[in-house]
Design a protein around this motif. Structure first.
Motif, PDB file in Angstrom:
ATOM      1  N   ALA A 220       0.799  -1.345  -0.105  1.00 15.57           N
ATOM      2  CA  ALA A 220      -0.150   0.055   0.037  1.00 15.57           C
ATOM      3  C   ALA A 220       0.885   1.145  -0.029  1.00 15.57           C
ATOM      4  O   ALA A 220       0.274   2.380   0.625  1.00 15.57           O
ATOM      5  CB  ALA A 220      -0.843  -0.055   1.198  1.00 15.57           C
ATOM      6  N   ILE A 221       1.981   1.366  -0.468  1.00 12.06           N
ATOM      7  CA  ILE A 221       2.868   2.287  -0.644  1.00 12.06           C
ATOM      8  C   ILE A 221       3.009   2.622  -2.129  1.00 12.06           C
ATOM      9  O   ILE A 221       3.737   1.815  -2.876  1.00 12.06           O
ATOM     10  CB  ILE A 221       4.307   2.200  -0.083  1.00 12.06           C
ATOM     11  CG1 ILE A 221       4.037   1.762   1.479  1.00 12.06           C
ATOM     12  CG2 ILE A 221       5.237   3.634  -0.087  1.00 12.06           C
ATOM     13  CD1 ILE A 221       5.488   1.804   2.160  1.00 12.06           C
ATOM     14  N   HIS A 222       2.509   3.753  -2.507  1.00 15.17           N
ATOM     15  CA  HIS A 222       2.631   4.190  -3.816  1.00 15.17           C
ATOM     16  C   HIS A 222       3.484   5.138  -4.253  1.00 15.17           C
ATOM     17  O   HIS A 222       3.932   5.306  -5.520  1.00 15.17           O
ATOM     18  CB  HIS A 222       0.984   4.822  -4.445  1.00 15.17           C
ATOM     19  CG  HIS A 222       0.185   3.676  -4.487  1.00 15.17           C
ATOM     20  ND1 HIS A 222       0.186   2.303  -4.490  1.00 15.17           N
ATOM     21  CD2 HIS A 222      -1.337   3.661  -4.579  1.00 15.17           C
ATOM     22  CE1 HIS A 222      -0.916   1.368  -4.361  1.00 15.17           C
ATOM     23  NE2 HIS A 222      -2.075   2.544  -4.406  1.00 15.17           N
ATOM     24  N   HIS A 223       3.834   6.132  -3.137  1.00 14.47           N
ATOM     25  CA  HIS A 223       5.023   6.905  -3.526  1.00 14.47           C
ATOM     26  C   HIS A 223       5.404   7.480  -2.080  1.00 14.47           C
ATOM     27  O   HIS A 223       4.793   7.157  -1.140  1.00 14.47           O
ATOM     28  CB  HIS A 223       3.945   8.257  -4.083  1.00 14.47           C
ATOM     29  CG  HIS A 223       5.074   9.174  -4.936  1.00 14.47           C
ATOM     30  ND1 HIS A 223       5.643  10.491  -4.192  1.00 14.47           N
ATOM     31  CD2 HIS A 223       5.469   9.298  -6.063  1.00 14.47           C
ATOM     32  CE1 HIS A 223       6.367  11.157  -4.921  1.00 14.47           C
ATOM     33  NE2 HIS A 223       6.473  10.374  -5.897  1.00 14.47           N
ATOM     34  N   PHE A 224       6.487   8.026  -2.134  1.00 15.24           N
ATOM     35  CA  PHE A 224       7.176   8.374  -0.849  1.00 15.24           C
ATOM     36  C   PHE A 224       7.833   9.628  -0.888  1.00 15.24           C
ATOM     37  O   PHE A 224       8.563  10.111  -1.926  1.00 15.24           O
ATOM     38  CB  PHE A 224       8.390   7.115  -0.738  1.00 15.24           C
ATOM     39  CG  PHE A 224       9.096   7.452   0.869  1.00 15.24           C
ATOM     40  CD1 PHE A 224       8.480   6.674   1.798  1.00 15.24           C
ATOM     41  CD2 PHE A 224       9.920   8.145   1.071  1.00 15.24           C
ATOM     42  CE1 PHE A 224       8.882   6.850   3.161  1.00 15.24           C
ATOM     43  CE2 PHE A 224      10.654   8.328   2.352  1.00 15.24           C
ATOM     44  CZ  PHE A 224       9.930   7.511   3.321  1.00 15.24           C
ATOM     45  N   HIS A 225       7.794  10.661   0.026  1.00 16.72           N
ATOM     46  CA  HIS A 225       8.140  11.768   0.233  1.00 16.72           C
ATOM     47  C   HIS A 225       9.395  11.730   1.411  1.00 16.72           C
ATOM     48  O   HIS A 225       9.418  11.025   2.458  1.00 16.72           O
ATOM     49  CB  HIS A 225       7.111  12.709   0.982  1.00 16.72           C
ATOM     50  CG  HIS A 225       6.353  13.719  -0.224  1.00 16.72           C
ATOM     51  ND1 HIS A 225       5.393  14.483   0.217  1.00 16.72           N
ATOM     52  CD2 HIS A 225       6.421  13.566  -1.459  1.00 16.72           C
ATOM     53  CE1 HIS A 225       4.859  14.848  -0.952  1.00 16.72           C
ATOM     54  NE2 HIS A 225       5.557  14.514  -1.901  1.00 16.72           N
ATOM     55  N   ALA A 226      10.321  12.544   1.201  1.00 20.05           N
ATOM     56  CA  ALA A 226      11.579  12.799   2.219  1.00 20.05           C
ATOM     57  C   ALA A 226      11.575  14.043   2.583  1.00 20.05           C
ATOM     58  O   ALA A 226      11.962  15.000   2.179  1.00 20.05           O
ATOM     59  CB  ALA A 226      12.793  12.314   1.546  1.00 20.05           C
ATOM     60  N   ASP A 282      10.620   0.061  -4.558  1.00 22.56           N
ATOM     61  CA  ASP A 282      11.900   0.533  -5.181  1.00 22.56           C
ATOM     62  C   ASP A 282      11.698   1.506  -6.388  1.00 22.56           C
ATOM     63  O   ASP A 282      12.344   1.615  -7.265  1.00 22.56           O
ATOM     64  CB  ASP A 282      12.366  -0.788  -5.998  1.00 22.56           C
ATOM     65  CG  ASP A 282      13.681  -1.450  -5.030  1.00 22.56           C
ATOM     66  OD1 ASP A 282      14.359  -0.703  -4.567  1.00 22.56           O
ATOM     67  OD2 ASP A 282      13.768  -2.631  -5.360  1.00 22.56           O
ATOM     68  N   TYR A 283      10.630   2.319  -5.896  1.00 20.93           N
ATOM     69  CA  TYR A 283      10.149   3.689  -6.848  1.00 20.93           C
ATOM     70  C   TYR A 283      10.964   5.085  -6.352  1.00 20.93           C
ATOM     71  O   TYR A 283      11.988   4.794  -5.804  1.00 20.93           O
ATOM     72  CB  TYR A 283       8.702   3.658  -6.795  1.00 20.93           C
ATOM     73  CG  TYR A 283       8.143   4.699  -7.836  1.00 20.93           C
ATOM     74  CD1 TYR A 283       8.648   4.503  -9.066  1.00 20.93           C
ATOM     75  CD2 TYR A 283       7.131   5.622  -7.515  1.00 20.93           C
ATOM     76  CE1 TYR A 283       7.955   5.483 -10.224  1.00 20.93           C
ATOM     77  CE2 TYR A 283       6.589   6.298  -8.331  1.00 20.93           C
ATOM     78  CZ  TYR A 283       7.081   6.266  -9.953  1.00 20.93           C
ATOM     79  OH  TYR A 283       6.616   7.213 -10.620  1.00 20.93           O
ATOM     80  N   VAL A 284      10.490   6.138  -6.372  1.00 24.95           N
ATOM     81  CA  VAL A 284      11.063   7.386  -6.025  1.00 24.95           C
ATOM     82  C   VAL A 284      10.843   7.859  -4.777  1.00 24.95           C
ATOM     83  O   VAL A 284      10.016   7.500  -3.995  1.00 24.95           O
ATOM     84  CB  VAL A 284      10.642   8.316  -7.152  1.00 24.95           C
ATOM     85  CG1 VAL A 284      10.921   9.694  -6.674  1.00 24.95           C
ATOM     86  CG2 VAL A 284      10.794   7.905  -8.539  1.00 24.95           C
ATOM     87  N   VAL A 285      12.205   8.178  -4.400  1.00 24.55           N
ATOM     88  CA  VAL A 285      12.188   9.024  -3.072  1.00 24.55           C
ATOM     89  C   VAL A 285      12.245  10.599  -3.340  1.00 24.55           C
ATOM     90  O   VAL A 285      13.138  10.891  -3.959  1.00 24.55           O
ATOM     91  CB  VAL A 285      13.164   8.644  -1.870  1.00 24.55           C
ATOM     92  CG1 VAL A 285      13.537   9.617  -0.881  1.00 24.55           C
ATOM     93  CG2 VAL A 285      13.363   7.129  -1.656  1.00 24.55           C
ATOM     94  N   SER A 286      11.221  11.286  -2.941  1.00 25.15           N
ATOM     95  CA  SER A 286      11.077  12.689  -3.578  1.00 25.15           C
ATOM     96  C   SER A 286      10.903  13.455  -2.407  1.00 25.15           C
ATOM     97  O   SER A 286      10.300  13.607  -1.528  1.00 25.15           O
ATOM     98  CB  SER A 286       9.417  12.675  -4.113  1.00 25.15           C
ATOM     99  OG  SER A 286       9.276  14.115  -4.647  1.00 25.15           O
ATOM    100  N   ILE A 287      12.145  14.252  -2.597  1.00 25.35           N
ATOM    101  CA  ILE A 287      12.386  15.192  -1.584  1.00 25.35           C
ATOM    102  C   ILE A 287      11.442  16.471  -1.544  1.00 25.35           C
ATOM    103  O   ILE A 287      10.868  17.063  -2.746  1.00 25.35           O
ATOM    104  CB  ILE A 287      13.692  15.843  -1.751  1.00 25.35           C
ATOM    105  CG1 ILE A 287      14.947  15.008  -1.741  1.00 25.35           C
ATOM    106  CG2 ILE A 287      13.927  17.034  -0.773  1.00 25.35           C
ATOM    107  CD1 ILE A 287      16.377  15.302  -2.244  1.00 25.35           C
ATOM    108  N   GLU A 288      10.828  16.892  -0.363  1.00 27.66           N
ATOM    109  CA  GLU A 288      10.005  17.928   0.113  1.00 27.66           C
ATOM    110  C   GLU A 288      10.605  18.910   1.055  1.00 27.66           C
ATOM    111  O   GLU A 288      11.089  18.537   1.987  1.00 27.66           O
ATOM    112  CB  GLU A 288       8.444  17.693   0.737  1.00 27.66           C
ATOM    113  CG  GLU A 288       7.520  18.467   0.672  1.00 27.66           C
ATOM    114  CD  GLU A 288       6.300  18.341   1.165  1.00 27.66           C
ATOM    115  OE1 GLU A 288       5.265  18.892   1.051  1.00 27.66           O
ATOM    116  OE2 GLU A 288       6.289  17.181   1.704  1.00 27.66           O
ATOM    117  N   HIS A 289      10.768  20.241   0.642  1.00 29.38           N
ATOM    118  CA  HIS A 289      11.517  21.232   1.431  1.00 29.38           C
ATOM    119  C   HIS A 289      10.391  22.040   1.982  1.00 29.38           C
ATOM    120  O   HIS A 289       9.861  22.620   1.278  1.00 29.38           O
ATOM    121  CB  HIS A 289      12.429  21.937   0.477  1.00 29.38           C
ATOM    122  CG  HIS A 289      12.961  22.953   1.315  1.00 29.38           C
ATOM    123  ND1 HIS A 289      14.128  22.768   2.146  1.00 29.38           N
ATOM    124  CD2 HIS A 289      12.787  24.328   1.315  1.00 29.38           C
ATOM    125  CE1 HIS A 289      14.309  24.075   2.589  1.00 29.38           C
ATOM    126  NE2 HIS A 289      13.653  24.948   2.138  1.00 29.38           N
TER     127      HIS A 289
END
Length: 322
Positions: A220-226, A282-289
């Motif tokens: 159930a993880i479709h995307h990931f924010h850092a 194994d998808y994207v780790v997307s940085i949020e600032h």
């Protein structure tokens, strides 16, 4: 895994200039705002959906710089009790799903929304305590009459177009924990998943590594924010984790968002990345600032530097030692 960025932090730059900047940092992916709270500075869905040439040029601008689009993000409240407000967020969401289909982007990120407490309410009502029993009645009404019906219908709309929905687990909205995400997923289908952001887990008292395990085991993880969070050990005892002070009042707040590595050490972030790999993400780790102590350039650059040290990029291959 690939390292990316949520491009709203670069909304002040023209689209292609922002892409050049991202590529210069060695990133591989971008997450682009298309409306709602993130705005549409870099992407106007109406224009792209109406003009095939503009659509191709948009996609080419990204791909020519060695980047991919990890997600389109249209965070809003389509369950807002004021119908005009809800309709605007809903329209933005539908356009974004249509655009994702046309661009071949697999995920649309948003919020679950939060309804009011009855049909004629004016403002959202976020119940967070089981007593007095009024709150349980409100919660039951919201989920049975608003949350589940809306996302069942619109989840199907997205699924029919090959698009997954990444709901950000965020306080103030109906889906804000692993349990509430899984509850909605069970009712509305596997098209619903998390855009998991550790920063919102920490301030709610949830260990992100365990959140990854809980959600990841369910696929159930479709995307990931850092994004990171720091908890002030003194202020939290005065204001609690539901601190209502402005984010700008950083000296007195119970908690605040920080750039990756400035709320928790790199061992903690390595554990999060390892947990993602363990559950098959194994998808994207997307940085949020959203760090109020650093400029956009410095906060983003430090997040990139820190994540580059812990990101797991290569396929595992054969376990030769087994």
């Amino acid at each position: 895994m690939k390292l990316g960025v949520f491009m709203v932090l670069l909304a002040g730059k023209p689209f292609e200039e922002a892409l050049e900047y991202v590529a210069s940092k060695g990133l591989q992916a971008v997450e682009i705002g298309t409306g709602g709270y993130p705005g549409d500075a870099h992407c106007k869905p109406d224009e792209l959906l109406a003009d095939e040439g503009k659509l191709r040029a948009f996609k080419q601008a990204v791909e020519s710089r060695g980047l991919t689009i990890s997600a389109l993000s249209v965070h809003g409240n389509p369950l807002h009790p004021q119908k005009q407000i809800a309709q605007s967020y809903h329209d933005d969401f539908i356009k974004t799903v249509n655009l994702a289909e046309r661009l071949g982007v697999p995920v649309v990120n948003t919020f679950s929304g939060c309804p009011g407490d009855h049909e004629d309410a004016k403002y959202p009502n976020w119940p967070v305590a089981p007593w007095p029993p009024d709150y349980q009645e409100i919660l039951k009404w919201q989920w049975e009459n608003k949350v589940i019906p809306y996302w069942t219908e619109n989840g199907k709309y997205a699924s029919d177009r090959g698009v997954k929905i990444g709901l950000e687990l965020h306080g103030g909205f109906s889906v804000h924990t692993p349990a509430t995400l899984l509850r909605l997923r069970e009712a509305a289908g596997e098209v619903i998943g998390a855009n998991l952001d550790p920063s919102h887990m920490w301030w709610q008292g949830i260990d992100p590594v365990q959140a990854v395990q809980i959600l990841g085991r369910a696929g159930a993880i479709h995307h990931f924010h850092a994004k990171d969070t720091t908890i002030d050990p003194i202020n939290v005892n005065r204001y609690g984790v539901t601190d209502m002070q402005s984010y700008a009042n950083m000296l007195d707040r119970a908690w605040q968002f920080r750039s990756v590595g400035y709320g928790h050490d790199l061992k903690t972030w390595a554990d999060i990345i390892s947990a993602l790999r363990l559950v098959g993400y194994d998808y994207v780790v997307s940085i949020e600032h959203e760090d109020g102590l650093m400029s956009v350039d410095e906060g983003f650059s430090k997040a990139v530097q820190n994540l580059q040290q812990v990101l797991i990029r290569e396929p595992l291959g054969e376990m030769w030692w087994v």
